[in-house]
Structure formats: structure tokens, C-alpha cells
Design a protein around this motif. Structure first.
Motif, PDB file in Angstrom:
ATOM      1  N   CYS A   1      24.325  37.322 -36.080  1.00  0.00           N
ATOM      2  CA  CYS A   1      23.612  36.962 -34.838  1.00  0.00           C
ATOM      3  C   CYS A   1      24.386  37.423 -33.596  1.00  0.00           C
ATOM      4  CB  CYS A   1      23.442  35.449 -34.743  1.00  0.00           C
ATOM      5  SG  CYS A   1      21.937  34.855 -35.485  1.00  0.00           S
TER       6      CYS A   1
ATOM      7  N   ILE B   1      31.792  39.382 -23.501  1.00  0.00           N
ATOM      8  CA  ILE B   1      32.974  40.081 -24.024  1.00  0.00           C
ATOM      9  C   ILE B   1      33.371  39.521 -25.391  1.00  0.00           C
ATOM     10  CG2 ILE B   1      35.459  40.363 -23.694  1.00  0.00           C
ATOM     11  CD1 ILE B   1      35.052  41.306 -21.076  1.00  0.00           C
ATOM     12  N   ILE B   2      33.404  38.191 -25.503  1.00  0.00           N
ATOM     13  CA  ILE B   2      33.793  37.583 -26.788  1.00  0.00           C
ATOM     14  C   ILE B   2      32.793  37.997 -27.884  1.00  0.00           C
ATOM     15  CG2 ILE B   2      34.045  35.384 -28.025  1.00  0.00           C
ATOM     16  CD1 ILE B   2      35.016  34.186 -25.306  1.00  0.00           C
TER      17      ILE B   2
ATOM     18  N   LEU C   1      32.984  41.794 -28.829  1.00  0.00           N
ATOM     19  CA  LEU C   1      34.197  42.101 -29.603  1.00  0.00           C
ATOM     20  C   LEU C   1      34.028  41.623 -31.054  1.00  0.00           C
ATOM     21  CD1 LEU C   1      37.120  41.289 -27.129  1.00  0.00           C
ATOM     22  CD2 LEU C   1      36.489  43.530 -28.035  1.00  0.00           C
TER      23      LEU C   1
ATOM     24  N   LEU D   1      33.770  43.861 -34.461  1.00  0.00           N
ATOM     25  CA  LEU D   1      34.661  43.579 -35.588  1.00  0.00           C
ATOM     26  C   LEU D   1      33.858  43.373 -36.875  1.00  0.00           C
ATOM     27  CD1 LEU D   1      37.735  43.285 -35.818  1.00  0.00           C
ATOM     28  CD2 LEU D   1      37.437  40.820 -35.698  1.00  0.00           C
TER      29      LEU D   1
ATOM     30  N   PHE E   1      32.659  46.672 -38.088  1.00  0.00           N
ATOM     31  CA  PHE E   1      33.781  47.429 -38.647  1.00  0.00           C
ATOM     32  C   PHE E   1      34.140  46.913 -40.039  1.00  0.00           C
ATOM     33  CE2 PHE E   1      38.335  47.710 -39.467  1.00  0.00           C
ATOM     34  CZ  PHE E   1      38.484  49.078 -39.504  1.00  0.00           C
ATOM     35  N   ILE E   2      34.300  45.590 -40.170  1.00  0.00           N
ATOM     36  CA  ILE E   2      34.734  45.010 -41.449  1.00  0.00           C
ATOM     37  C   ILE E   2      33.708  45.280 -42.555  1.00  0.00           C
ATOM     38  CG2 ILE E   2      35.152  42.808 -42.659  1.00  0.00           C
ATOM     39  CD1 ILE E   2      36.544  41.870 -40.053  1.00  0.00           C
ATOM     40  N   THR E   3      32.423  45.205 -42.230  1.00  0.00           N
ATOM     41  CA  THR E   3      31.396  45.437 -43.260  1.00  0.00           C
ATOM     42  C   THR E   3      31.082  46.932 -43.434  1.00  0.00           C
ATOM     43  OG1 THR E   3      29.662  45.090 -41.609  1.00  0.00           O
ATOM     44  CG2 THR E   3      30.267  43.189 -42.938  1.00  0.00           C
ATOM     45  N   GLY E   4      31.811  47.793 -42.716  1.00  0.00           N
ATOM     46  CA  GLY E   4      31.613  49.238 -42.863  1.00  0.00           C
ATOM     47  C   GLY E   4      30.207  49.683 -42.507  1.00  0.00           C
ATOM     48  N   SER E   5      29.577  48.984 -41.570  1.00  0.00           N
ATOM     49  CA  SER E   5      28.172  49.283 -41.252  1.00  0.00           C
ATOM     50  C   SER E   5      28.006  50.510 -40.357  1.00  0.00           C
ATOM     51  CB  SER E   5      27.527  48.063 -40.568  1.00  0.00           C
ATOM     52  OG  SER E   5      27.654  46.939 -41.371  1.00  0.00           O
ATOM     53  N   TYR E   6      29.111  51.130 -39.974  1.00  0.00           N
ATOM     54  CA  TYR E   6      29.043  52.321 -39.108  1.00  0.00           C
ATOM     55  C   TYR E   6      28.834  53.597 -39.912  1.00  0.00           C
ATOM     56  CZ  TYR E   6      33.895  52.326 -40.687  1.00  0.00           C
ATOM     57  OH  TYR E   6      35.018  52.291 -41.466  1.00  0.00           O
TER      58      TYR E   6
ATOM     59  N   TRP F   1      26.497  53.123 -34.282  1.00  0.00           N
ATOM     60  CA  TRP F   1      27.887  52.787 -33.978  1.00  0.00           C
ATOM     61  C   TRP F   1      28.338  53.416 -32.652  1.00  0.00           C
ATOM     62  CZ3 TRP F   1      31.911  49.726 -35.132  1.00  0.00           C
ATOM     63  CH2 TRP F   1      33.189  50.146 -34.779  1.00  0.00           C
TER      64      TRP F   1
ATOM     65  N   VAL G   1      29.762  51.507 -29.414  1.00  0.00           N
ATOM     66  CA  VAL G   1      31.098  51.669 -28.801  1.00  0.00           C
ATOM     67  C   VAL G   1      30.944  51.962 -27.301  1.00  0.00           C
ATOM     68  CG1 VAL G   1      33.205  53.076 -28.763  1.00  0.00           C
ATOM     69  CG2 VAL G   1      32.208  52.409 -30.937  1.00  0.00           C
TER      70      VAL G   1
END
Lengths: 233, 123
Positions: free
Chosen positions: A55, A113-114, A117, A121, A124-129, A137, A141
């Protein structure tokens, strides 16, 4: 008599219903909304995406909308000159809802911002890019950079002590860039006087950054719609 | 072959998922009201200048500019942005699980660690 009145009322309602149906059909046929709604009705949100961490992109978007709306209100009251900036920001609190709007604008910026970020993250962690979501992606960015630029330029606007520190640090950080052609022209205002920096920051904050943000946001959503969200790990 | 496996798993996940309209849209509306409500409650209770959160976000950059040369701090930030932009083209494997992408996870953890250290030092 009562029956006649009831009958004319039902005729009136039926006529209004007919007009409503015609208007609705006209809008649907002209806008292509039917295809869109049909497609959307069939769409399902994958089970793994029902997790609250998925979300965060939506939370960022909501916070950005709140920023835009409160920013419109504040822009009408703020005066971007060195002599009047600080005073006009203080005066905003005297206007009805002024303090509230200023406070909401500031907190929404923090939340944006929170959220952005944490969203970055998560992606990035789930490699969805990864393929085929490179454009999703890239636009994300760029939106991250634009969000930080929004906050930085907004930070300069009050022209208080903290704004001076921010301007000086930015000037130092971008020191090498100033000598580069084109880039130097874009960021050159930072090396100028206080008024030049304030005008530049205000211009970026209320015109270029919202425009760029809106364009990349639309592109980001288009890419999400085109490729969907990534599958489970 | 791998691509096929990924696509099938997305279909399975969607099949087991929830209809977008109206179920998910209604829930998203709830999230919108919740987020807006939280912002409004915090905004009415706390003055942003007293908390100084924006300073936390940029304290790392300020500190780095103080410790090393400002232009070097600018270069580091630029390199991080370039790294993020280039990520899909650098990490081209089809593996998505974080434990199977250790190199990139370590690089990202390094970036976050440096940022956190400078933020703590600068705040």
C-alpha cells in the motif's frame, strides 16, 4: 385526485430516469468508459499484494495529493521575496485555516518522504524492478529524486536560519556542477544572492517540479497498469 | 522457461486474489481516509518546526558535506542516483528472492548504513 397526482409524479420520475439513462449512455459511448469499466471489473488484485507493505505507493500518492491541495492554498498567501517571505509565512497562521494548512502541508511532506523511501525499499527487496518493469522502476526513481527536490526547495522558501544553512550546503554540494554547461545554468541560481536563490527555489517548487512530478506519476501508473504488479517471491 | 513459471504464479495469485472493483477500491478508499486523517490529526497536534523531521532526512547530506568536501558529497549522491537508475540493467538475472541477489542487497545495505551513520552523526 390523489391517483392523478401519483400518476403524474411517476411520469415525471420516469422521464427524469430516461434523461439520466440517455446522458449516462452518451458519456459512456463517447468516453470509452464501458471498455475501461468492463476491464477493471474483471481485474483481480493478487493475493500476495494484499499485504499492507504493497500500500506504500498508494500512501505516497495520497500524501502527494494532500501536498498539492494544501500547496495551492498556501501559494496564494506566500510572497517569494527576501523581505516578505518570512513575514508572509507567519501571517498565514492569522488567516482562517492558515496554520492548519501550513501544518498539514509540512506533515504530508514528511509522510511522503517516509512512504516513498519504504516503497522504493519494498520494490528493491522483492526485485520488482526486473524485466519487464524497467520503465516502472526508472520513473519511480525519478519521482523519488523529484520528491526530495520538492522538500529541499520547500525548505528554502521560509528564508529563515535553516533555509540559509540548506542553501549554503546545497551550493557546496552542487559546487562542481555549477561549472558544467547546461547543468550549471539550471543550478546556477544557488550560487547567486538570496533573492535569486529564493526565486529559483519558488519557481521550481510551484511550476517545474509539480509539472514533472505529474507527468512521471501518470507514466508510472500507466506502466503499472500495462505490466501489472510483480508476482509473489 | 523461468519466465513461464513467473507468469503462471502471477495468474495463480490473481485467481486467489480479490476483485479490484468494488472490493479493493473500497479498501483503498479506507486507506485514503486513514492516511488523510492521520496527517490531519498530527498536523493539529504538533507544530512541524518543533519536531524538525525534514532536518533528519537531510542531516546525512549536511554532515557528509561537512566531513568530506561538499563536492564529494554531491558526487556520492549523484552516484547513488545513477546506481538506482541503472539497477534493472545491472541486475539482469531472473532471480527475485533477496537471498539469491546478495551482491545487490549488500550494496544497498551499504548505502543505507552510510546514510544512517551520517544522519546520526549530523543530527
Amino acid at each position: 385526485m390523489a391517483e392523478e397526482s401519483e400518476s403524474s409524479m411517476s411520469k415525471l420520475l420516469s422521464g427524469l430516469g430516461g434523461i439520466f439513462t440517455k446522458v449516462r449512455d452518451w458519456i459512456v459511448s463517447r468516453s470509452g468508459l464501458e471498455d475501461f469499466m468492463g476491464e477493471t471489473k474483471q481485474k483481480k488484485v493478487p493475493k500476495h499484494a494484499l499485504n499492507p507493505v504493497y500500500c506504500l505507493g498508494g500512501v505516497t500518492f495520497v500524501a502527494l495529493v494532500v501536498l498539492g491541495l494544501t500547496g495551492l492554498y498556501l501559494a496564494g498567501l506566500y510572497r517569494p521575496t527576501v523581505l516578505e517571505a518570512q513575514q508572509s509565512i507567519q501571517q498565514i497562521s492569522d488567516v482562517p485555516f492558515g496554520f492548519y494548512m501550513k501544518s498539514i502541508h509540512s506533515w504530508a511532506a514528511n509522510l511522503t518522504i517516509i512512504a516513498i523511501l519504504l516503497h522504493t525499499l519494498r520494490v528493491f527487496i522483492t526485485g520488482s524492478y526486473k524485466k519487464p518493469r524497467e520503465f516502472t522502476w526508472l520513473s519511480g526513481v525519478i519521482l523519488l529524486v523529484l520528491t526530495f527536490s520538492f522538500v529541499l526547495t520547500g525548505y528554502i522558501l521560509p528564508m529563515d536560519e535553516r533555509a540559509d544553512v540548506t542553501r549554503e550546503t546545497l551550493s557546496g554540494v552542487l559546487g562542481g556542477v555549477k561549472d558544467i554547461p547546461l547543468l550549471g545554468d539550471v543550478f546556477g541560481w544557488l550560487a547567486g544572492g538570496a533573492q535569486e536563490a529564493l526565486t529559483g527555489a519558488y519557481w521550481l517548487h510551484v511550476t517545474l517540479l509539480p509539472l514533472g512530478g505529474a507527468l512521471f506519476l501518470v507514466f508510472h501508473f500507466y506502466m503499472i497498469r500495462k505490466h501489472g504488479i510483480s508476482g509473489p517471491l | 522457461m523461468n519466465q513461464e513459471v513467473v507468469e503462471t504464479s502471477i495468474e495463480d495469485a490473481e485467481e486467489a486474489g480479490r476483485p479490484f472493483l468494488p472490493n479493493h477500491v473500497v479498501e483503498e478508499m479506507g486507506v485514503i481516509f486513514l492516511v488523510t486523517g492521520i496527517i490531519m490529526i498530527i498536523a493539529s497536534l504538533l507544530r512541524p518546526e518543533e519536531v524538525g523531521l525534514p532536518h533528519i532526512f537531510f542531516a546525512g547530506a549536511h554532515e557528509m558535506a561537512d566531513v568530506v568536501a561538499p563536492w564529494f558529497a554531491g558526487l556520492v549522491i549523484l552516484l547513488v542516483v545513477i546506481f538506482l537508475l541503472a539497477l534493472p540493467f545491472l541486475d539482469r538475472s531472473e532471480e527475485r528472492h533477496p537471498f539469491k541477489r546478495l551482491l545487490f542487497i549488500i550494496i544497498m545495505l551499504g548505502i543505507i548504513l552510510v546514510w544512517l551513520v551520517f544522519t546520526i552523526l549530523g543530527f
